[in-house]
Design a protein around this motif. Structure first.
Motif, PDB file in Angstrom:
ATOM      1  N   UNK A 162     -10.354   8.934  -3.953  1.00 61.55           N
ATOM      2  CA  UNK A 162     -10.515   7.484  -3.904  1.00 61.55           C
ATOM      3  C   UNK A 162     -10.937   6.993  -2.534  1.00 61.55           C
ATOM      4  N   UNK A 163     -10.356   7.564  -1.480  1.00 64.11           N
ATOM      5  CA  UNK A 163     -10.702   7.148  -0.117  1.00 64.11           C
ATOM      6  C   UNK A 163     -12.151   7.506   0.199  1.00 64.11           C
ATOM      7  N   UNK A 164     -12.554   8.710  -0.190  1.00 67.17           N
ATOM      8  CA  UNK A 164     -13.946   9.117   0.025  1.00 67.17           C
ATOM      9  C   UNK A 164     -14.891   8.212  -0.754  1.00 67.17           C
ATOM     10  N   UNK A 165     -14.533   7.919  -2.002  1.00 65.93           N
ATOM     11  CA  UNK A 165     -15.373   7.053  -2.821  1.00 65.93           C
ATOM     12  C   UNK A 165     -15.481   5.654  -2.258  1.00 65.93           C
ATOM     13  N   UNK A 166     -14.361   5.126  -1.752  1.00 63.09           N
ATOM     14  CA  UNK A 166     -14.355   3.784  -1.175  1.00 63.09           C
ATOM     15  C   UNK A 166     -15.273   3.701   0.036  1.00 63.09           C
ATOM     16  N   UNK A 167     -15.221   4.736   0.878  1.00 66.17           N
ATOM     17  CA  UNK A 167     -16.069   4.737   2.077  1.00 66.17           C
ATOM     18  C   UNK A 167     -17.536   4.910   1.705  1.00 66.17           C
ATOM     19  N   UNK A 168     -17.820   5.787   0.757  1.00 65.28           N
ATOM     20  CA  UNK A 168     -19.199   6.011   0.335  1.00 65.28           C
ATOM     21  C   UNK A 168     -19.823   4.734  -0.232  1.00 65.28           C
ATOM     22  N   UNK A 169     -19.038   3.989  -0.993  1.00 59.26           N
ATOM     23  CA  UNK A 169     -19.549   2.734  -1.561  1.00 59.26           C
ATOM     24  C   UNK A 169     -19.941   1.774  -0.450  1.00 59.26           C
TER      25      UNK A 169
END
Length: 302
Positions: free
Chosen positions: A65-72
């Motif tokens: 989730x943290x990786x996805x949030x930053x990528x977005x």
């Protein structure tokens, strides 16, 4: 005219403990995760699961989730990280803000789904159990925006307007009015962080109540679909109040279009779930059987 009432902004967004710098934004994220896991554990156990199952799933879903949030955030604001004025190293400095909830939900859910599929846990049951906790976590996380003094709305004269400060270490202190213009001293701004906190906490309580009232009528996964619809409905109007920089399409901020699209997807998912989904009681029996098998396996290995 002197303002008699307002919400003050914190003067700090970080503090030092010995050689370590602690960012309050990160602390609010951690607190949100802890509360979400606690709520999930309580609800998951009622469905026949165990804390170990929650912990293992969390250890997979949270990093995703943290990786996805930053990528977005990187994808939707690439100029901050690339190009002549960008700094790609900033990608890794998440304590400076910049996490997109849509990326967090997508990759976090994908990670949880993969783990549940591996362990044969009912994903629809997990989604319903975690839905209220997600709203609580998102509400707590908005406190980080308050400490960072960022993501506020347009100027307002409302008595609960947010007053900024130009002292301390808050990263948003240099972004007054965002568009480069100078606001009069004492200008108040829409406290969008507070609006979203209230909206999310009300939604969490509503999901718990609706889930209890409709558990025998709606299929598993319905509560998560309602979470998606509730959050995106609120995010649409709250996003329209914000004045921080955002790319636009047809006169609307990108996040508004994303909220509308996800709301529609959530509505369609809710309808499909009622037609092809499985009732919660059935999946709970399956989970109890899996939990019992795991308990026996653990005893056998001791």
């Amino acid at each position: 005219m002197k303002t008699l009432a307002y919400i003050p902004s914190p003067t700090i967004s970080e503090f030092a403990v010995g050689p370590f710098v602690i960012h309050i934004y990160a602390l609010t994220m951690l607190l949100g995760i802890v509360l979400c896991v606690w709520i999930l554990t309580v609800r998951w156990k009622k469905c026949g699961g165990t804390f170990d199952q929650v912990l293992d799933t969390t250890l997979v879903a949270v990093p995703c989730g943290i990786v996805g949030a930053r990528l977005y955030h990187v994808i939707t604001t690439p100029e901050r990280f690339f190009g002549p004025n960008g700094d790609w190293v900033e990608i890794f400095r998440i304590w400076n803000g910049g996490l997109g909830i849509w990326g967090a939900i997508f990759l976090g859910a994908l990670g949880a789904w993969a783990w549940c599929r591996h362990k044969h846990y009912p994903m629809a049951l997990l989604a319903d159990a975690v839905a209220p906790g997600l709203l609580v976590a998102q509400a707590v996380g908005r406190l980080g925006n308050w400490f960072n003094q960022e993501l506020y709305g347009a100027p307002t004269t409302l008595p609960w307007g947010l007053r900024l400060n130009t002292e301390g270490t808050a990263i948003g202190q240099s972004e007054v009015c965002y568009d480069g213009s100078t606001c009069p001293t004492g200008t108040l701004f829409q406290p969008t962080f507070l609006y979203e906190m209230i909206w999310n906490l009300v939604g969490a309580a509503l999901l718990v109540w609706l889930g209890h009232k409709t558990v025998r009528k709606l299929k598993a996964g319905s509560v998560f679909a309602m979470y998606v619809m509730w959050y995106t409905a609120g995010r649409t109007w709250i996003e329209s109040l914000r004045i921080d920089f955002s790319h636009e399409f047809l006169g609307l901020r990108i996040n508004i279009w994303v909220s509308i699209g996800v709301f529609i997807a959530g509505t369609i998912a809710f309808i499909i779930i009622q037609r092809v989904g499985t009732y919660t009681d059935v999946l709970s029996e399956k989970l109890r059987a899996i939990s019992e098998q795991e308990r026996k396996a653990q005893q056998h290995t001791k």
